[in-house]
Enzyme design. Sequence first.
Site, PDB file in Angstrom:
ATOM      1  N   ARG A 262       0.771  -1.162  -0.062  1.00  0.00           N
ATOM      2  CA  ARG A 262      -0.103   0.057   0.014  1.00  0.00           C
ATOM      3  C   ARG A 262       0.816   1.256   0.038  1.00  0.00           C
ATOM      4  O   ARG A 262       1.862   1.167   0.729  1.00  0.00           O
ATOM      5  CB  ARG A 262      -0.828   0.203   1.028  1.00  0.00           C
ATOM      6  CG  ARG A 262      -2.106  -1.010   1.443  1.00  0.00           C
ATOM      7  CD  ARG A 262      -2.666  -0.966   2.550  1.00  0.00           C
ATOM      8  NE  ARG A 262      -3.974  -2.090   2.325  1.00  0.00           N
ATOM      9  CZ  ARG A 262      -4.508  -2.333   3.269  1.00  0.00           C
ATOM     10  NH1 ARG A 262      -4.674  -1.805   4.521  1.00  0.00           N
ATOM     11  NH2 ARG A 262      -5.294  -3.353   3.188  1.00  0.00           N
ATOM     12  N   GLU A 349      -6.547  -0.738  15.577  1.00  0.00           N
ATOM     13  CA  GLU A 349      -7.084  -1.766  14.699  1.00  0.00           C
ATOM     14  C   GLU A 349      -5.905  -2.616  14.314  1.00  0.00           C
ATOM     15  O   GLU A 349      -4.818  -2.644  13.904  1.00  0.00           O
ATOM     16  CB  GLU A 349      -7.496  -0.893  13.374  1.00  0.00           C
ATOM     17  CG  GLU A 349      -8.264  -1.768  12.734  1.00  0.00           C
ATOM     18  CD  GLU A 349      -7.886  -1.442  11.020  1.00  0.00           C
ATOM     19  OE1 GLU A 349      -7.691  -2.619  10.526  1.00  0.00           O
ATOM     20  OE2 GLU A 349      -7.634  -0.248  10.754  1.00  0.00           O
TER      21      GLU A 349
END
Length: 429
Positions: A262, A349
Amino acid sequence: MHDIRAIRDNPAQFDAALLRRGLSGMSSEILAIDEARRARILAAETAQAAQNAASKEVGAAKARGDEAEFERLRALVAEKKAEVAKLNEEAAEEDARLRDILMGIPNLPLADVPDGADETDNVEIRRWGTPRSFDFKPVEHYEIAGVKPGMDFETAAKLSGARFVLLRGAIARIHRALAQFMLDLHTTEHGLTETMTPVLVKDEAMYGTNQLPKFAEDSYRTTNGWWLIPTSEVTLTNTVAGDILDAAQLPIRMTAHTQCFRSEAGSAGKDTAGMLRQHQFEKVEMVSVTTPETSLAEHERMTRCAEAVLERLGLPYRTVVLCTGDMGFGARKTHDLEVWLPGQNTYREISSVSVCGDFQARRMNARYRAAGGKPDFVHTLNGSGLAVGRCLIAVLENGQQADGSVDLPQALHPWLGGKTRLTAEGQLV
């Protein structure tokens, strides 16, 4: 992708759902394009019928020697042929416009998704485990003495630049063991099929799982047109692209351990220290393909699969449902798992588990057929089970000791050859 028929039937409902996403209503613009497209298709069909009728009469006029009528009909055939071509071209242009606008609209949230603007409006639904009480000040993963020999950011920066890490020795082995532990848990106890997928894909695959066209800048593209996958959600979900499955084949449950890439566009300045946010990382992904009737139950099941990984490792976590303003583009509903990181004194997260409904299936044209029924779109789901690097961070931070060593979770011991601890010198013992 959205069902244009549903928008035609209830434009107000469509606009209301977009408003929950923080977007203004778009049904009027969409339906205007749709009407223009349909009008041209109808006009093309009418012109084609006139052309066909005239073509049948041309021969008859020639046979009876009516040259004037023959020439008139021949001219009419040519005129209608050109008209049909022009109208079909205009219809195709309107169709492309409609497709482009629909491709750029996010999925519609389910009714029970909480409204909100950002992560502060997410709603906690449960919590597991109690964060450990330390008799010393816990530090972040990269500051633990036993971790430093095996987590090398300087060499990685020399090789690749910022947001990369080079893992060595014991840390590399713990990282590998975590991935193997996750895969074995998902395949032997959770019923997922292990799959090894490519990490380079074509445009169509990225369109199918909604990375394109809207989020191209978030991913890396090679000079010859392949994309590096941001997660194996792309490859696993697209295995059913273009298929008509038998209902008896569903659900299809898959897992894969892959490298992920990413660009982290838009994250400048965020999580620059340590390996929390990297350009290249590893993840064990879960993907399910189901019927519409079972997708919500599957969402709960997949969430439990991800939670089980954290529970086996003894890592405290909380599960939250994302609000409309924090939910991903392709999701109808998302559960985030946030693991406790004592070095940051907060939950972060580590997994997102989303149900997408038929949103991706329409983009991929992935369908199923019940016995005697017509093909219908499948529902797709995806979730991290888990992000390996973030799980490594959590294991190291939660197991750290005052002397710089790390006690490793009991569940991981078999995948470490019986080793139970990382010493302050960076050795497994």
